[in-house]
Enzyme design. Structure first.
Site, PDB file in Angstrom:
ATOM      1  N   PRO A   2      28.385 -46.573 -29.290  1.00 25.07           N
ATOM      2  CG  PRO A   2      26.818 -48.201 -28.670  1.00 25.07           C
ATOM      3  CD  PRO A   2      27.568 -47.663 -29.837  1.00 25.07           C
ATOM      4  CD  GLU A   3      33.469 -43.438 -26.167  1.00 26.74           C
ATOM      5  OE1 GLU A   3      33.898 -43.175 -25.029  1.00 26.74           O
ATOM      6  OE2 GLU A   3      33.924 -42.912 -27.197  1.00 26.74           O
ATOM      7  NE  ARG A 123      29.077 -49.937 -39.864  1.00 26.05           N
ATOM      8  CZ  ARG A 123      30.132 -49.142 -39.752  1.00 26.05           C
ATOM      9  NH1 ARG A 123      29.992 -47.966 -39.169  1.00 26.05           N
ATOM     10  NH2 ARG A 123      31.300 -49.514 -40.193  1.00 26.05           N
ATOM     11  NE  ARG A 166      51.484 -51.233 -19.035  1.00 21.67           N
ATOM     12  CZ  ARG A 166      51.638 -52.423 -19.613  1.00 21.67           C
ATOM     13  NH1 ARG A 166      51.976 -52.504 -20.881  1.00 21.67           N
ATOM     14  NH2 ARG A 166      51.437 -53.526 -18.928  1.00 21.67           N
TER      15      ARG A 166
END
Ligand SMILES: [Zn+2]
Length: 291
Positions: A2-3, A123, A166
C-alpha cells in the site's frame, strides 16, 4: 504494497468505525510484527478512547484520550478488518479475501460498541508503536520523514530546495522518504510521465531557474495523481484478484506503471512505454516525451 493513497483509503474507512469508541479489550497473538510491540502495549491501549484517526505519509495515527498516539504501518500485506453490526468490512481492501487466514490475525481489538478491529498481516512487514503525549514528532519512525506531499508545505519551491545540487536520478530522489514522505514507486512513475520529465535526469537539474515551469508542473502532478488515486480508492495490483466493486480502481488509469511495451498515451507522442531498473525498482517511462 500500500502506498499513500491506499493508506488514506484505509484511514477514511476506519475512521467512522473507531472514532469516539473506547478500547475495552485487546489480544496480541504474538510478541512482535516486524518489530516487537512496545512495552506494556496492551495495557497502555486498554480503556483509551480513540479521539482522532489521522495519517502521516504511510502511517496511520490514532490519538488516544490519554495523550498517546497509536502508530500503525501496514508494511507489505497489513490489513485492518472491521467486524461490527454492519458485518465484516475491510476499508481499502487491496488483497484477495482468499488470502486472509485467521492464522495471520495478529492483533484483535474490541471497542465499546462491540465492534472488533482485526490486524491481519501475512508477511508481517507491518508494525505498531505508541508515541508518548506530545512526542509524536520525536518518534523514531516519524523523525526522519520528509514533507507531506498533500500538505501545504509541498510545492515547486520545496522541490527546488530539497533537490538543489543533487546528482541522484530524479526518480530515486522522489522516492527518498527523507525528502517527500509517502510517495512510492507507482505514483512517482505516473507523476514523472504526466510532467514529461525523465526519471534518469539528475534531481538537481529541476532546481535550475530555467526549469521553473517543469518544476511547477511536477509538484502539481504529484499532488494530482495522489488525489485522483485517493478518489479512486487507491490501486489494486494484479497479483490480487478483484472480487467486488469496493476495491481501488486507480490501476485502470495507470499511464505507464506496469504497461511495458504499450503505446504512450500522451497526445501525439507515438512512443512505447519502457521498463528500466533504478535502485532495484522498476521504472516505467516513455523516453520520447519524458525529457
Ligand atoms: Zn510518450
Amino acid at each position: 504494497m500500500p502506498e499513500l493513497p491506499e493508506v488514506e483509503t484505509v484511514r477514511r474507512g476506519l475512521e467512522p468505525a473507531v472514532l469516539g469508541r473506547q478500547i475495552v479489550d485487546i489480544t496480541l497473538k504474538r510478541k512482535d510484527l516486524r518489530f516487537a510491540f512496545p512495552q506494556r502495549f496492551a495495557a497502555r491501549l486498554l480503556g483509551q478512547t480513540i479521539e482522532t484517526v489521522g495519517r502521516r505519509a504511510k502511517y496511520l495515527l490514532l490519538t488516544l484520550s490519554g495523550g498517546e498516539t497509536l502508530i500503525v504501518h501496514l508494511g507489505m500485506t497489513g490489513r485492518l478488518i472491521v467486524e461490527d453490526s454492519r458485518g465484516t468490512l475491510e476499508p481499502g481492501a487491496f488483497y484477495d479475501d482468499s488470502l486472509r487466514h485467521a492464522a495471520h490475525d495478529h492483533v484483535l481489538i474490541t471497542l465499546s460498541d462491540g465492534a472488533r478491529i482485526i490486524y491481519n498481516d501475512v508477511r508481517r512487514f507491518g508494525f505498531m508503536d505508541l508515541a508518548g503525549a506530545g512526542a509524536l514528532e520525536q518518534n523514531a519512525h516519524m523523525a526522519s520523514l520528509g514533507v507531506e506531499p498533500l500538505g501545504n508545505s509541498f510545492n515547486a519551491d520545496a522541490l527546488a530546495k530539497m533537490f538543489e545540487g543533487r546528482i541522484a536520478p530524479l526518480k530515486a530522489a522522489l522516492l527518498d522518504q527523507r525528502h517527500i514522505a509517502g510517495l512510492g514507486n507507482i505514483y512517482v512513475c505516473e507523476a514523472l510521465h504526466r510532467a514529461g520529465l525523465s526519471p534518469k535526469r539528475s534531481a538537481g537539474s529541476i532546481a535550475m531557474p530555467r526549469l521553473a515551469g517543469k518544476r511547477e508542473r511536477l509538484a502539481g502532478e504529484i499532488r494530482a495523481v495522489l488525489e485522483e488515486a485517493i478518489l479512486a480508492g487507491g490501486s489494486t495490483l494484479r497479483d490480487y484478484v478483484q472480487a467486488d466493486g469496493t476495491r481501488g480502481s486507480f490501476q485502470q488509469r495507470f499511464r505507464v506503471y506496469d504497461r511495458e511495451g504499450a503505446p504512450c498515451q500522451s497526445d501525439a507522442c507515438g512512443g512505447t512505454i519502457k521498463r528500466i531498473v533504478q535502485s532495484g525498482r522498476s521504472t516505467f517511462w516513455c523516453s520520447r516525451c519524458q525529457r
